[in-house]
Design an enzyme around this catalytic site. Sequence first.
Site: not given
Ligand SMILES: NC(=O)c1ccc[n+]([C@@H]2O[C@H](COP(=O)([O-])OP(=O)(O)OC[C@H]3O[C@@H](n4cnc5c(N)ncnc54)[C@H](OP(=O)(O)O)[C@@H]3O)[C@@H](O)[C@H]2O)c1
Length: 429
Positions: A137, A139, A208
């Site tokens: 995240g 870091i 990771k």
């Molecule tokens: N959450 C964290 O704290 C965190 C930390 C480090 C890394 N990450 C990484 O960051 C990335 C995003 O995570 P997140 O937690 O933000 O995910 P999330 O809240 O589930 O959001 C995913 C987004 O992707 C969109 N999406 C899904 N399928 C799609 C498609 N086919 N076409 C276009 N858009 C699409 C969704 O659209 P809708 O909103 O319209 O459903 C949503 O806005 C991931 O790779 C995750 O591993 C997350």
Amino acid sequence: MDSNPLKVGIIGLGTVGLGVIDFLKKNKSTITQKAGREIKISGISAKTKNKKRELDVSKFKWFSDPLALSNDEDTDVVVELIGGEDEPAKSLIENSLLNRKHVVTANKALIAHHGHYLALLAEEQQVSLNFEAAVAGGIPIVKTLKESLCGNQISRIYGVINGTCNYILTQMENDEQEYSKIFKEAQDLGFVEKDPSLDVGGIDSAHKISILASLAFGSRINFDNVSTTGIESIDLIDINNANAMGYRIKLLGLASKSESGVSQEVEPCLVPKESLFGKLEGGTNIVMVEGNFVGHTHYIGPGAGAGPTASSVVSDLIDIARGNIMPPFGQKTNQLNVSLHAVEDLFSSFYLRFLLTDKPGTLAKLAGILGKHDISINRMRQLYHKDENAPVLIVTHPTKKALLISAMEEISKLEICKNRPVHIKIVDL
Ligand SMILES: NC(=O)c1ccc[n+]([C@@H]2O[C@H](COP(=O)([O-])OP(=O)(O)OC[C@H]3O[C@@H](n4cnc5c(N)ncnc54)[C@H](OP(=O)(O)O)[C@@H]3O)[C@@H](O)[C@H]2O)c1
């Protein structure tokens, strides 16, 4: 340096995507000053336009097809924040790179599986593929390995890099509850991924650690060679026993480099309670890097969440705005070593728990098998019991894991052994 605004398309408006938009807006003047130019959003995309979210999407150019954003002539950088190891994230990044657009992603699954191919493509196209947010995240560990520690020969990199597992293990100890109950609570709180095996099965940590190992050792990313054990079979009794001996159980990502190659593991380990790793609570992450000149260095901070993850995404964008274009893994991708897969050959002590029939000769039989595999006992305790089976705890002297595993297999087949014997590595950090 280019003084025109850097035009950024954001795909994915979930936790991280919205966090990035908020960050770019609220810290606009700091970011412009540090980057030397404005960072502007050229377009946004997500799955469902009309979804209720904390963003007025009408203020941005909306792309109903995310692939169209990767073709957009008015976009310099595509920020992929959808997630998932394959489609649509993979084609989206591939197409952006082919169109000579820089890419920033937080997608560890995709980098772990396709990072090498995508890095070759980015270099060929002379654009950036940045993924600071993919590990730990907020870091800044990717940049630290790529830049600050890059002259060191790195021998080990250990981390607690999945906040959900750390939360579950911490709560099991604090609430004196079994795994299944705390897992359910974590799920209800929305802490667990849709596919729980990514978190509790150790796969997210494996993604990771494979990225960190490649950056640290200059080796080609090799997710398939991460030996992965999750936390699903951790019993409260082992957490309590560990506690009584001055340890805590943490899910560690462990990567080390030796003459025999690179070893990558994810497994629950006992760590000293008073160490930085032992004191880690809840969703916080920690990474330890050991370099031959720098010694041991530690990095602690929030491993997830909108703000911390956006902070890493924005730092990748600022790098691009400044014109800092580096190979994605910190050196020419085609010169990354194809390292041999080494079975962990560092010596470690182990915590062992058996349930053994309480009759003369049992302990001698157990000690005999351990001795035959060159494993010596440091501490041994038979716990109070009322029935004919006795719980026995052993802490071994340092030994090789392969020897330990063969001894445990042999012991588990004995008539006197009444449980699936438990072995957990002790890591003295
Ligand atoms: N959450 C964290 O704290 C965190 C930390 C480090 C890394 N990450 C990484 O960051 C990335 C995003 O995570 P997140 O937690 O933000 O995910 P999330 O809240 O589930 O959001 C995913 C987004 O992707 C969109 N999406 C899904 N399928 C799609 C498609 N086919 N076409 C276009 N858009 C699409 C969704 O659209 P809708 O909103 O319209 O459903 C949503 O806005 C991931 O790779 C995750 O591993 C997350």
